[in-house]
Design a protein around this motif. Structure first.
Motif, short mmCIF file in Angstrom:
data_model
loop_
_atom_site.label_atom_id
_atom_site.label_comp_id
_atom_site.label_asym_id
_atom_site.label_seq_id
_atom_site.Cartn_x
_atom_site.Cartn_y
_atom_site.Cartn_z
N ALA A 1 14.18 45.35 -17.36
CA ALA A 1 13.25 44.01 -17.36
C ALA A 1 12.31 44.44 -17.47
CB ALA A 1 13.52 43.79 -15.82
N ALA A 2 12.03 45.76 -17.81
CA ALA A 2 9.62 45.90 -17.81
C ALA A 2 9.33 44.91 -18.26
CB ALA A 2 10.01 47.05 -17.41
N TRP A 3 9.86 44.93 -19.86
CA TRP A 3 9.65 44.64 -21.08
C TRP A 3 9.14 43.71 -21.13
CZ3 TRP A 3 8.92 47.31 -25.77
CH2 TRP A 3 9.44 49.01 -26.15
N SER A 4 10.04 42.21 -20.18
CA SER A 4 10.33 41.01 -20.13
C SER A 4 8.39 40.49 -19.94
CB SER A 4 11.17 40.53 -19.42
OG SER A 4 10.37 40.68 -18.11
N SER A 5 8.02 41.18 -19.20
CA SER A 5 6.40 40.61 -18.25
C SER A 5 5.39 41.40 -19.74
CB SER A 5 6.42 41.85 -17.22
OG SER A 5 6.44 42.94 -17.40
N LEU A 6 5.63 41.47 -20.65
CA LEU A 6 4.60 42.60 -21.34
C LEU A 6 4.10 41.13 -21.98
CD1 LEU A 6 6.06 45.55 -23.08
CD2 LEU A 6 4.29 45.41 -21.53
N ASP A 7 2.34 40.96 -22.25
CA ASP A 7 2.53 40.22 -22.92
C ASP A 7 2.53 39.65 -24.34
OD1 ASP A 7 0.54 39.28 -21.31
OD2 ASP A 7 -1.62 39.89 -22.12
N ALA A 8 2.95 40.50 -24.70
CA ALA A 8 3.70 40.59 -26.63
C ALA A 8 4.54 39.72 -26.13
CB ALA A 8 3.83 41.65 -27.26
N VAL A 9 5.64 40.04 -25.08
CA VAL A 9 6.47 39.48 -25.42
C VAL A 9 6.59 37.83 -24.29
CG1 VAL A 9 8.82 39.17 -24.16
CG2 VAL A 9 7.95 41.55 -24.84
N VAL A 10 5.87 37.64 -23.82
CA VAL A 10 5.71 36.63 -23.09
C VAL A 10 5.18 35.61 -24.07
CG1 VAL A 10 4.44 35.22 -21.82
CG2 VAL A 10 5.49 37.38 -20.45
N HIS A 11 4.43 35.52 -24.97
CA HIS A 11 3.67 34.69 -25.91
C HIS A 11 4.20 34.82 -27.37
CE1 HIS A 11 0.83 33.55 -23.22
NE2 HIS A 11 -0.02 35.16 -22.93
N ASN A 12 5.24 35.54 -27.65
CA ASN A 12 6.29 35.79 -28.94
C ASN A 12 5.18 36.46 -29.68
OD1 ASN A 12 8.41 35.70 -29.80
ND2 ASN A 12 8.42 33.32 -30.78
N ARG A 13 5.39 37.16 -29.51
CA ARG A 13 4.19 37.95 -30.18
C ARG A 13 4.98 39.21 -31.38
NH1 ARG A 13 -0.50 37.93 -27.20
NH2 ARG A 13 -1.58 35.97 -26.85
N VAL A 14 5.76 39.65 -31.02
CA VAL A 14 7.07 40.56 -31.10
C VAL A 14 7.24 40.73 -32.43
CG1 VAL A 14 8.60 42.02 -31.21
CG2 VAL A 14 7.18 41.53 -29.04
N SER A 15 6.98 41.01 -33.93
CA SER A 15 7.21 40.65 -35.17
C SER A 15 6.93 41.94 -36.31
CB SER A 15 6.74 39.96 -35.53
OG SER A 15 5.30 39.99 -35.49
#
Length: 320
Positions: free
Chosen positions: A274-288
């Protein structure tokens, strides 16, 4: 004196050499080197001195970047790396596949009568005796940085007697790097750069090619001080606690394999913590997942495209 010219074969040979000497300057030098039997001597990245009887005419590349460079220099490529879920280097679609640096197809290389095989310094040193046994010289290089790629271009330019073309390509790359430094984003984005395969994920370090391109593009590698893996010193184990603490604004994934499968697997791993869900990259959909031909392997002369892609990606952060 005229009796010395009675041999038709001798006369034909000398005439041929004279006609050749009247051709273009570069071609004249190549033929002079091969016809006089003067060997071409090169020193590869491992310090091995290699001798060829002339300009190699049957070249096999075990990596995509090496294949790209040879084509860019106008070399005679007869064997290319096997495509595994990625698009072949443009212009090599019809060239025979000969395995890869990880698994060399010796039988095909022998069939192609390769005189030069371009391999990886870390992976292919063990293959030297086998390749020499089929008449091929193994030229070992590496690509852990943009500087390494320019060194490859210069070495292959020497091998092909195309040093002027090599210098032109290098000048273009160096100009792009300088331009990137000048246009680097004011806000240095925090980035986690991951190398992924289904079930295996590692953080790319600055001494990897991807890590070097990341820093040249103006990004901050949050894994810069992670301890390197002994077997893969350009990568490190992912440390969830430290990743959460650094809070990356981008999570970028490199892969050789199926990009969608790798991304799906990585996202599943993130959901399990669950800790990953708080990352800026995840919150702003910048995982690619980055294009495999530009980041999953050595892109050769296309490294400028890799650099420009990250510069554009990071500049968008300032617009948000």
């Amino acid at each position: 004196m005229l009796k010395q010219w009675r041999s038709p074969l001798l006369l034909l040979t000398l005439c041929s050499l004279l006609l050749t000497a009247c051709g273009p300057g570069g071609q004249r030098e190549v033929i002079a080197a091969t016809s006089t039997g003067q060997p071409l001597t090169l020193t590869d990245f491992t310090g091995r001195e290699l001798s060829f009887p002339g300009i190699p005419k049957h070249i096999v590349a075990l990596g995509s970047g090496e294949a790209d460079i040879i084509l860019a220099l106008g070399g005679a490529l007869v064997g290319r790396p096997t495509s595994t879920g990625t698009t072949p280097v443009k212009g090599t679609e019809e060239i025979m596949q000969v395995g890869s640096a990880h698994e060399v197809d010796l039988e095909k290389i022998a069939y192609l009568k390769a005189d030069a095989v371009l391999g990886n310094a870390q992976l292919n040193a063990k293959d030297i005796p086998a390749l020499e046994g089929v008449g091929a010289q193994l030229v070992l290089t590496q690509a852990h940085s943009v500087t390494d790629i320019t060194r490859q271009i210069l070495l292959f330019g020497q091998m092909l007697n195309k040093e002027q073309q090599a210098q032109q390509i290098i000048s273009g790359i160096e100009a792009e790097v300088q331009s990137a430094a000048a246009a680097s984003t004011r806000q240095k984005p925090r980035v986690l750069l991951v190398y992924g395969a289904p079930g295996t994920y590692m953080a790319a370090l600055p001494n990897s090619l991807g890590g070097n391109i990341l820093e040249l593009a103006g990004g901050v590698n949050i894994a810069a001080d992670y301890p390197a893996l002994q077997s893969y010193p350009q990568y490190a184990t992912l440390n969830t606690e430290r990743i959460v603490e650094a809070n990356p604004q981008f999570i970028l994934i490199m892969t050789h394999g199926n990009a969608a499968e790798v991304q799906q697997g990585f996202e599943q791993e993130m959901r399990q913590n669950a800790a990953w869900s708080s990352l800026d990259a995840v919150v702003h959909n910048r995982v690619s997942v980055l294009p495999a031909e530009l980041f999953g392997t050595n892109p050769g002369t296309r490294v400028t495209e890799s650099l420009q892609m990250l510069i554009t990606l990071f500049s968008n952060l300032e617009l948000q």
